[in-house]
Scaffold this motif. Structure first.
Motif, PDB file in Angstrom:
ATOM      1  N   LEU A  56     -21.984   6.722 -17.479  1.00 21.96           N
ATOM      2  CA  LEU A  56     -20.699   6.113 -17.167  1.00 21.96           C
ATOM      3  C   LEU A  56     -20.828   4.709 -16.579  1.00 21.96           C
ATOM      4  CD1 LEU A  56     -18.777   9.128 -15.586  1.00 21.96           C
ATOM      5  CD2 LEU A  56     -18.422   8.088 -17.833  1.00 21.96           C
ATOM      6  N   SER A  57     -21.973   4.416 -15.978  1.00 26.37           N
ATOM      7  CA  SER A  57     -22.145   3.102 -15.345  1.00 26.37           C
ATOM      8  C   SER A  57     -22.112   1.966 -16.364  1.00 26.37           C
ATOM      9  CB  SER A  57     -23.477   3.059 -14.579  1.00 26.37           C
ATOM     10  OG  SER A  57     -24.561   3.281 -15.478  1.00 26.37           O
ATOM     11  N   ASP A 206     -18.009  14.463 -16.544  1.00 28.39           N
ATOM     12  CA  ASP A 206     -19.128  13.566 -16.246  1.00 28.39           C
ATOM     13  C   ASP A 206     -20.039  13.505 -17.470  1.00 28.39           C
ATOM     14  OD1 ASP A 206     -20.661  11.820 -14.880  1.00 28.39           O
ATOM     15  OD2 ASP A 206     -21.411  13.234 -13.384  1.00 28.39           O
ATOM     16  N   ILE A 207     -20.867  12.470 -17.523  1.00 27.41           N
ATOM     17  CA  ILE A 207     -21.782  12.279 -18.653  1.00 27.41           C
ATOM     18  C   ILE A 207     -23.204  12.208 -18.131  1.00 27.41           C
ATOM     19  CG2 ILE A 207     -22.478  10.711 -20.514  1.00 27.41           C
ATOM     20  CD1 ILE A 207     -19.596   9.848 -20.776  1.00 27.41           C
ATOM     21  N   LEU A 284     -16.581   9.978 -23.470  1.00 26.55           N
ATOM     22  CA  LEU A 284     -17.148  10.421 -24.750  1.00 26.55           C
ATOM     23  C   LEU A 284     -18.661  10.489 -24.617  1.00 26.55           C
ATOM     24  CD1 LEU A 284     -15.218   8.309 -27.451  1.00 26.55           C
ATOM     25  CD2 LEU A 284     -14.790  10.661 -26.774  1.00 26.55           C
ATOM     26  N   ALA A 285     -19.281  11.404 -25.345  1.00 28.79           N
ATOM     27  CA  ALA A 285     -20.733  11.526 -25.348  1.00 28.79           C
ATOM     28  C   ALA A 285     -21.217  11.737 -26.775  1.00 28.79           C
ATOM     29  CB  ALA A 285     -21.179  12.694 -24.459  1.00 28.79           C
ATOM     30  N   LEU A 293     -20.402  16.973 -19.129  1.00 28.57           N
ATOM     31  CA  LEU A 293     -20.363  18.000 -18.090  1.00 28.57           C
ATOM     32  C   LEU A 293     -18.925  18.274 -17.668  1.00 28.57           C
ATOM     33  CD1 LEU A 293     -23.325  16.856 -15.792  1.00 28.57           C
ATOM     34  CD2 LEU A 293     -23.378  18.402 -17.774  1.00 28.57           C
ATOM     35  N   ILE A 294     -18.537  19.558 -17.729  1.00 25.93           N
ATOM     36  CA  ILE A 294     -17.211  19.995 -17.286  1.00 25.93           C
ATOM     37  C   ILE A 294     -17.416  20.885 -16.066  1.00 25.93           C
ATOM     38  CG2 ILE A 294     -15.086  21.192 -17.919  1.00 25.93           C
ATOM     39  CD1 ILE A 294     -15.756  20.647 -20.840  1.00 25.93           C
ATOM     40  N   GLY A 295     -16.981  20.382 -14.909  1.00 24.41           N
ATOM     41  CA  GLY A 295     -17.213  21.136 -13.673  1.00 24.41           C
ATOM     42  C   GLY A 295     -18.691  21.300 -13.383  1.00 24.41           C
ATOM     43  N   GLY A 296     -19.496  20.324 -13.772  1.00 25.38           N
ATOM     44  CA  GLY A 296     -20.931  20.368 -13.515  1.00 25.38           C
ATOM     45  C   GLY A 296     -21.728  21.111 -14.561  1.00 25.38           C
TER      46      GLY A 296
END
Length: 685
Positions: A56-57, A206-207, A284-285, A293-296
């Motif tokens: 994401l960075s 998260d990615i 997007l990944a 990652l959904i909920g880690g």
């Protein structure tokens, strides 16, 4: 069979109805611009997918990539506006480059554009099937079959004619433009005026970066790769320059206006969607099952990753709302119809290349709906082949994209610089020279920008599949060069460099009709044969498929003082068989007790691939004439040099039964001479 054809394609149109099929600007936009407009549906996602490799960075870099893509798009559009006004006869980059850099460079660009058009169909249809697959499980399980079905439907729609296909495609194209611009406008209003919080469905995900701590060269390479993927937004921009002849008068001005409208709308939509994607935190990944990652926890194999435009629509309007459904439906339709840009660009370019004898002549012929039917069918075959080979996988196909586009962009803009240099050498008016200087500066800037992007695309995408496009361009170049060499060789061989008497033979008494297409050795040979038949009547007949060519033939006929009357038959539907059959039947009716002998000059070739390039019309005509009572058909063969190879093969297989060669009045008869009597003009002189 004819009834089914008419049901699918509509009634045949006369040649003089061509003006009625020319396009107004409001219809030309969906016809030629559906590809660049539809790229908004996937180009933003391609940028974010590549940046996600660094996590994401890296997403904040998409701002500069978006600005760079928009600047490039506007520059290319402005440059092509000058191209369509300087070269209003169509051909686009091929015409510009051929005129300014010569045949080889022109063929390179022609091959690049043909490859790009084939990829446009394959990528657009595969992307549409992929989007539709998220809602229809049957489509998801049968992506290749569904993609082939969509390509077949597009082929049929375009075979009905440019104007009809444009009218059919106008509604979904304009619906997509309204949907995206409405999304951008409402999203901007909510963010700037209402200060609402808009969150994409993936905003809290998260990615996991595939590569961490990227810096220096590695980070620069990743950004360049993301930029090259975002340049997919420029595909199809050149289609208008190739299709200028399809516009109404004034063609150049109307094409330039359509280009400007397309460029402005496409740039606004791309910039707006990317801005909203960043504002609503779209995630997007490249491999969402593992890296999203959904909920880690990883999303898993059952997760379906929605495209950027769908996530932006959900954030702005709310998932399941009427506006959201309208946007996603219009997006799926435009992805299918984006292939229509190629279906209008490829056949026109193929016709121009065929006219220049780089592709088979059949591609230059308009069908009975005044569309370049053979080019449409050829494009369908190539695109279907690509879809099957890559199993309609968008991620694999899109890596092949863009290379051909920027090859043509680079050559075209460089060619325009040379064009303006030539104009400056002739122009003396100070005001006109200032305009030319400005035009040259714009094209020079465009050329520099495009060559930079081309290098970036080749470096960043070569190992990911771009090499396939380069191979495809090389194959097209080799095939087109071979076809031109063949046609040149045949034209030289058939040139009128010997006296007419040396080409003639003496036959028997008939009512003779000689089919003529042009004046060359085989024609004079056939005329000499017919002239000495002691016939009650003798006439040469040509069919005016092309009125200009027919007028030139009549003029040359008079110039050579040929003592055989020439009859020109009208062919309003550009089809030679029916007018000629009607003429023969009328002659037969006038002489019911006599025999009408139709004499057809015919090339004899030695290789299977040469047969594709010659005699196709003669074969169709002979098949019909053989069913006409009281008519005989005589082929007057003219054996090309390549036929020697076929004679050698025949001699090796059957030494005593080799075909007797009647070539330039020389040769011998095989022992089955009577069996081949119809193919022999008569006794040797």
């Amino acid at each position: 069979m004819e009834g089914t054809k008419r049901l699918l394609l509509g009634r045949a149109l006369r040649s003089d109805a061509l003006g009625e099929t020319l396009l107004r600007k409001r219809v030309a936009l969906p016809v030629f611009a559906s590809d660049p407009l539809s790229s908004v549906a996937y180009a933003p996602g391609e940028v974010l997918l590549i940046l996600s490799i660094a996590g994401l960075s890296a997403y904040h870099n998409s701002v500069w990539i978006t600005v760079a893509v928009v600047v490039l798009m506007l520059t290319v559009v402005a440059s092509y506006r000058q191209t369509v006004q300087a070269y209003p006869n169509g051909g686009g980059a091929y015409e510009v480059v051929s005129s300014n850099f010569g045949r080889r460079a022109g063929l390179t660009v022609g091959g690049a554009l043909l490859v790009d058009y084939v990829l446009t169909v394959a990528v657009s249809v595969s992307a549409g099937v992929d989007n539709l697959g998220s809602a229809a499980h049957f489509v998801e399980r049968n992506e290749v079959l569904c993609a082939l079905a969509v390509i077949a439907v597009l082929m049929l729609m375009n075979l009905r004619g440019v104007k009809e296909s444009g009218t059919l495609f106008a509604i979904p194209t304009y619906a997509f433009v309204v949907g995206v611009l409405g999304t951008v406008a409402w999203g901007g209003f909510r963010a700037l005026v209402l200060d609402d919080t808009m969150r994409a469905p993936t905003a809290d995900y998260d990615i996991v970066p595939e590569q961490t701590d990227l810096a220096g060269f590695a980070m620069a390479f990743l950004l360049l790769r993301a930029f090259s993927s975002g340049c997919a937004a420029l595909t199809g921009v050149e289609a208008i320059s190739n299709g200028v002849p399809a516009f109404r008068q004034p063609k150049g001005r109307n094409a330039a206006s359509t280009l400007a409208l397309m460029g402005g709308v496409a740039a606004t939509m791309f910039l707006g969607v990317m801005t909203l994607a960043l504002h609503t935190d779209v995630r997007l990944a490249e491999d969402p099952a593992r890296d999203l990652l959904i909920g880690g926890e990883p999303a898993g194999s059952g997760y379906h990753q929605d495209p950027v435009i769908a996530q932006v629509g959900a954030a702005v309007f709310g998932s399941g709302s009427v506006a959201f459904v309208f946007l996603t439906t219009a997006t799926a339709l435009i992805l299918f119809l984006a292939a229509n840009t190629a279906y209008n660009g490829f056949p026109v370019l193929g016709s121009i290349l065929a006219q220049d004898r780089y592709l088979p002549r059949q591609l230059h012929t308009r069908g009975d709906r005044l569309a370049f039917s053979n080019g449409i069918v050829f494009l369908t075959f190539l695109a279907a082949l690509l879809v099957v080979a890559f199993q309609a996988d968008v991620n694999r196909l899109i890596q092949l994209y863009i290379v051909g586009v920027f090859v043509s962009f680079t050559f075209s803009q460089s060619g325009m610089v040379r064009h303006w240099n030539r104009v400056l050498g002739q122009e003396r008016d100070p005001a006109a020279r200032r305009r030319v200087h400005r035009a040259r500066a714009l094209n020079g800037f465009g050329a520099a920008l495009c060559v930079l992007v081309l290098v970036i695309v080749l470096v960043t995408k070569f190992s990911h599949g771009a090499w396939v496009s380069i191979v495809g361009m090389a194959v097209f170049y080799a095939v087109m060069t071979g076809i031109r060499s063949h046609y040149d060789r045949v034209a030289e061989e058939l040139a009128l460099d010997v006296p007419e008497e040396e080409l003639g033979v003496r036959p028997s008494q008939v009512h003779a009709v000689v089919l003529v297409s042009k004046i060359h050795k085989p024609t004079l040979r056939a005329l000499s044969y017919a002239k000495l038949l002691r016939s009650d009547s003798l006439v040469a007949v040509t069919i005016a498929v092309d009125p200009v060519a027919a007028a030139e033939l009549k003029a040359e006929w008079r110039h050579r003082h040929l003592d055989v009357p020439l009859k020109v038959l009208d062919a309003p539907y550009r089809e030679i068989t029916q007018p000629f059959i009607r003429f023969v039947k009328k002659l037969r009716k006038a002489h019911p007790h006599d025999v009408v002998s139709v004499i057809i000059p015919e090339y004899v070739v030695g290789h299977w691939y040469e047969a594709i390039l010659h005699n196709q019309s003669a074969l169709r005509l002979k098949a019909r004439l053989l069913l006409t009572p009281g008519v005989t058909v005589t082929s007057v063969p003219w054996q090309l040099d390549s036929a020697e190879a076929a004679r050698e093969r025949a001699r090796r297989r059957h030494p005593l039964d080799a075909p007797g060669a009647v070539r330039r009045g020389a040769g011998h008869r095989g022992r089955n001479g009577d069996r081949h009597r119809e193919q022999r003009p008569g006794p040797r002189p």
